[in-house]
Design a protein around this motif. Structure first.
Motif, mmCIF file in Angstrom:
data_model
loop_
_atom_site.group_PDB
_atom_site.id
_atom_site.type_symbol
_atom_site.label_atom_id
_atom_site.label_comp_id
_atom_site.label_asym_id
_atom_site.label_seq_id
_atom_site.Cartn_x
_atom_site.Cartn_y
_atom_site.Cartn_z
ATOM 1 N N ALA A 119 0.686 -1.320 0.082
ATOM 2 C CA ALA A 119 -0.052 0.148 0.037
ATOM 3 C C ALA A 119 1.099 1.229 0.117
ATOM 4 O O ALA A 119 0.636 1.944 -0.827
ATOM 5 C CB ALA A 119 -1.004 0.055 1.113
ATOM 6 N N ASP A 120 1.857 1.294 0.687
ATOM 7 C CA ASP A 120 2.916 2.527 0.900
ATOM 8 C C ASP A 120 3.434 2.553 -0.459
ATOM 9 O O ASP A 120 3.523 3.624 -1.118
ATOM 10 C CB ASP A 120 4.107 2.146 1.900
ATOM 11 C CG ASP A 120 3.616 2.315 3.152
ATOM 12 O OD1 ASP A 120 2.233 2.904 3.435
ATOM 13 O OD2 ASP A 120 4.183 2.297 4.238
ATOM 14 N N HIS A 123 0.955 3.891 -2.860
ATOM 15 C CA HIS A 123 0.777 5.456 -2.365
ATOM 16 C C HIS A 123 1.649 6.360 -2.877
ATOM 17 O O HIS A 123 1.131 7.304 -3.337
ATOM 18 C CB HIS A 123 0.342 5.624 -0.868
ATOM 19 C CG HIS A 123 0.214 6.883 -0.546
ATOM 20 N ND1 HIS A 123 -0.755 7.543 -0.422
ATOM 21 C CD2 HIS A 123 0.920 7.659 0.203
ATOM 22 C CE1 HIS A 123 -0.872 8.657 0.046
ATOM 23 N NE2 HIS A 123 0.404 8.795 0.228
ATOM 24 N N GLN A 127 -0.340 8.569 -5.441
ATOM 25 C CA GLN A 127 -0.804 9.627 -4.445
ATOM 26 C C GLN A 127 -2.348 9.365 -4.154
ATOM 27 O O GLN A 127 -3.043 9.957 -4.036
ATOM 28 C CB GLN A 127 -0.679 10.949 -5.309
ATOM 29 C CG GLN A 127 0.782 11.469 -5.444
ATOM 30 C CD GLN A 127 1.455 11.279 -4.178
ATOM 31 O OE1 GLN A 127 1.003 11.708 -3.081
ATOM 32 N NE2 GLN A 127 2.689 10.836 -4.241
ATOM 33 N N ARG A 128 -2.600 7.873 -3.803
ATOM 34 C CA ARG A 128 -4.078 7.372 -3.654
ATOM 35 C C ARG A 128 -3.856 6.887 -2.054
ATOM 36 O O ARG A 128 -2.840 5.956 -1.735
ATOM 37 C CB ARG A 128 -4.519 6.361 -4.551
ATOM 38 C CG ARG A 128 -5.988 6.066 -4.132
ATOM 39 C CD ARG A 128 -6.837 7.063 -4.822
ATOM 40 N NE ARG A 128 -7.057 7.269 -6.117
ATOM 41 C CZ ARG A 128 -7.426 6.582 -6.829
ATOM 42 N NH1 ARG A 128 -8.291 5.674 -6.526
ATOM 43 N NH2 ARG A 128 -7.407 6.637 -8.348
ATOM 44 N N MET A 129 -4.858 6.993 -1.198
ATOM 45 C CA MET A 129 -4.965 6.728 -0.053
ATOM 46 C C MET A 129 -5.444 5.260 -0.033
ATOM 47 O O MET A 129 -6.535 4.852 -0.666
ATOM 48 C CB MET A 129 -6.021 7.419 0.789
ATOM 49 C CG MET A 129 -5.830 7.054 2.303
ATOM 50 S SD MET A 129 -7.117 7.657 3.494
ATOM 51 C CE MET A 129 -6.952 9.099 3.606
ATOM 52 N N ILE A 130 -4.590 4.290 0.728
ATOM 53 C CA ILE A 130 -4.977 2.876 0.542
ATOM 54 C C ILE A 130 -4.670 2.543 2.133
ATOM 55 O O ILE A 130 -4.011 2.478 2.785
ATOM 56 C CB ILE A 130 -3.818 2.085 -0.143
ATOM 57 C CG1 ILE A 130 -3.884 2.586 -1.652
ATOM 58 C CG2 ILE A 130 -4.235 0.566 0.026
ATOM 59 C CD1 ILE A 130 -2.720 1.914 -2.344
ATOM 60 N N ARG A 131 -5.895 2.265 2.606
ATOM 61 C CA ARG A 131 -6.209 1.704 4.118
ATOM 62 C C ARG A 131 -5.947 0.424 4.049
ATOM 63 O O ARG A 131 -6.795 -0.361 3.743
ATOM 64 C CB ARG A 131 -7.440 2.302 4.772
ATOM 65 C CG ARG A 131 -7.595 3.847 4.678
ATOM 66 C CD ARG A 131 -8.785 4.574 5.215
ATOM 67 N NE ARG A 131 -10.006 3.945 4.344
ATOM 68 C CZ ARG A 131 -10.832 5.030 3.798
ATOM 69 N NH1 ARG A 131 -10.802 6.118 4.179
ATOM 70 N NH2 ARG A 131 -11.983 4.650 3.240
ATOM 71 N N ILE A 160 -7.056 1.379 -8.478
ATOM 72 C CA ILE A 160 -6.685 2.786 -8.436
ATOM 73 C C ILE A 160 -7.077 3.391 -9.713
ATOM 74 O O ILE A 160 -7.907 4.278 -10.236
ATOM 75 C CB ILE A 160 -4.896 3.000 -8.586
ATOM 76 C CG1 ILE A 160 -4.705 2.507 -7.127
ATOM 77 C CG2 ILE A 160 -4.668 4.046 -9.019
ATOM 78 C CD1 ILE A 160 -3.281 2.250 -6.950
ATOM 79 N N ALA A 166 -10.421 6.824 -1.736
ATOM 80 C CA ALA A 166 -9.631 5.751 -1.018
ATOM 81 C C ALA A 166 -10.089 4.345 -1.413
ATOM 82 O O ALA A 166 -11.112 4.144 -1.608
ATOM 83 C CB ALA A 166 -9.870 6.263 0.593
ATOM 84 N N ASP A 184 -13.193 -0.814 -3.426
ATOM 85 C CA ASP A 184 -13.139 0.404 -3.958
ATOM 86 C C ASP A 184 -14.499 0.956 -4.187
ATOM 87 O O ASP A 184 -15.358 0.228 -4.255
ATOM 88 C CB ASP A 184 -12.079 0.677 -5.415
ATOM 89 C CG ASP A 184 -12.904 0.080 -6.654
ATOM 90 O OD1 ASP A 184 -13.894 0.453 -6.993
ATOM 91 O OD2 ASP A 184 -12.522 -0.835 -6.991
#
Ligand code: ADP
Length: 253
Positions: A119-120, A123, A127-131, A160, A166, A184
Motif C-alpha cells: 500500500a505504501d 501510495h 498518491q492514492r490513500m490505501i487503508r 486505482i 480511497a 473501491d
C-alpha cells in the motif's frame, strides 16, 4: 465360471480405461483450443499499438520536420503506445510464467506487513490513500510471498485505475482460512460483464479500459496465483458504486 468373471472384470477395466483416455483427449483438445485463442488474441493486442506507432512514425517522416504540432502529437502517441506495448508484454510474460509453474516458493510471512508495504509503495507512486484494516496484530500465511505481493498489486492497480477515492484492504483469519479483500468506490462492473472478468484479454468496455492502459490480463494472472495456492477469488460489484474483490486462502499450504 471363473474365466467368465475374469473376462467381465477385464472388459469393465477396458471401458474405464477408454473413458479416462477420452477425458484426457478432451482436456488436451480444450487446452490446445485455449492456446490457439491466446496466440490469436495476443497477436491482435500487439498489432493495435504497433499500427498506431507505425502510422505516427510515417507522419513524423513526412511532416515532422516542418510542422511542430504534428511532431508533438506523434511523439506523444508513439511514447504512449510504446508504454502500452511494454505493459502488455510484461503482463503476458507474467501470465505465461504463472501458468507454467505449478510450484510455489512457500514461506511463512505476515500478510498485514506485506499489505502495508505494498500500500505504501502504490501510495507513493499514485498518491492514492490505501487503508489496511485488520482486527489482529498479524495475519500469518504460508504461501509464495512474491506471488501474493503480485496478486495484491494487480487488485490495487485495478482499484486505482477504476476509482478516484480511497481504497480499503481488509485482512482476517479464521478456522485456518485467510481472507483478504480489496474494495473501491469506483465505476463498478455491469452485471452482464461479470462472468467474463477472469478471461484473458477481457476488458469491460474496451475503450474505457484501453484508455487506462489495461491489458485485460491482470485478473487472469490473479486467478492463477490464487489457484496455485488452492484458494478462491470472487468479485462483487455494483455498476456505478464500486467493486470488492475477495480472496480466501488456506493459511497453511
Ligand atoms: P485490465 O488490465 O484491463 O485492468 P483485468 O484482467 O485486471 O484487466 O480486469 C479485467 C476488466 O475488469 C478490466 O478491464 C476492467 O474493465 C474490469 N475491472 C477490474 N477491476 C475493476 C475494478 N476494481 N473496478 C472496475 N472495473 C474493474
Amino acid at each position: 465360471r471363473q474365466i467368465e468373471l475374469h473376462q467381465r472384470d477385464q472388459s469393465a477395466e477396458l471401458l474405464q480405461l477408454a473413458r479416462a483416455f477420452n477425458q484426457m483427449i478432451n482436456r488436451l483438445d480444450r487446452t490446445f483450443e485455449r492456446q490457439k485463442q491466446f496466440v490469436a488474441d495476443a497477436s491482435h493486442e500487439l498489432k493495435t499499438p504497433l499500427t498506431v506507432i507505425s502510422s505516427y512514425a510515417g507522419m513524423l517522416k513526412r511532416w515532422g520536420r516542418d510542422d511542430e504540432n504534428v511532431r508533438d502529437e506523434a511523439i506523444e502517441a508513439i511514447s504512449n503506445e510504446a508504454q502500452r506495448l511494454q505493459n502488455l508484454t510484461k503482463s503476458m510474460l507474467m501470465l505465461a510464467q504463472a501458468e507454467q509453474e505449478d510450484w510455489l516458493k512457500v514461506e511463512s510471512f505476515d500478510l498485514v506487513q506485506l499489505a502495508d508495504e505494498t500500500a505504501d509503495m502504490l501510495h507513493m507512486t499514485f498518491q492514492r490513500m490505501i487503508r489496511v484494516h485488520t482486527g489482529k496484530q498479524d495475519v500469518r500465511l504460508n504461501g509464495d510471498k512474491d506471488k501474493i505481493r503480485q496478486l495484491l498489486v494487480i487488485l490495487l492497480d485495478n482499484a486505482i485505475k477504476y476509482s478516484k477515492e480511497a481504497i480499503d484492504i481488509t485482512l482476517s483469519v479464521s478456522k485456518g482460512v485467510v481472507r483478504m479483500s480489496v474494495a473501491d468506490k469506483g465505476i463498478g462492473i455491469p452485471d452482464d460483464e461479470m462472468p467474463f472478468l477472469f478471461e484473458r484479454f477481457f476488458r469491460v468496455d474496451g475503450a474505457r479500459s484501453r484508455s487506462t492502459g489495461g491489458s485485460g490480463l491482470g485478473l487472469s494472472i490473479a486467478q492463477r496465483i490464487v489457484e496455485l495456492h488452492e484458494g478462491q477469488i470472487d468479485v462483487f460489484s455494483k455498476h456505478g458504486k464500486g467493486t470488492t474483490i475477495t480472496v480466501a486462502l488456506p493459511q497453511k499450504k
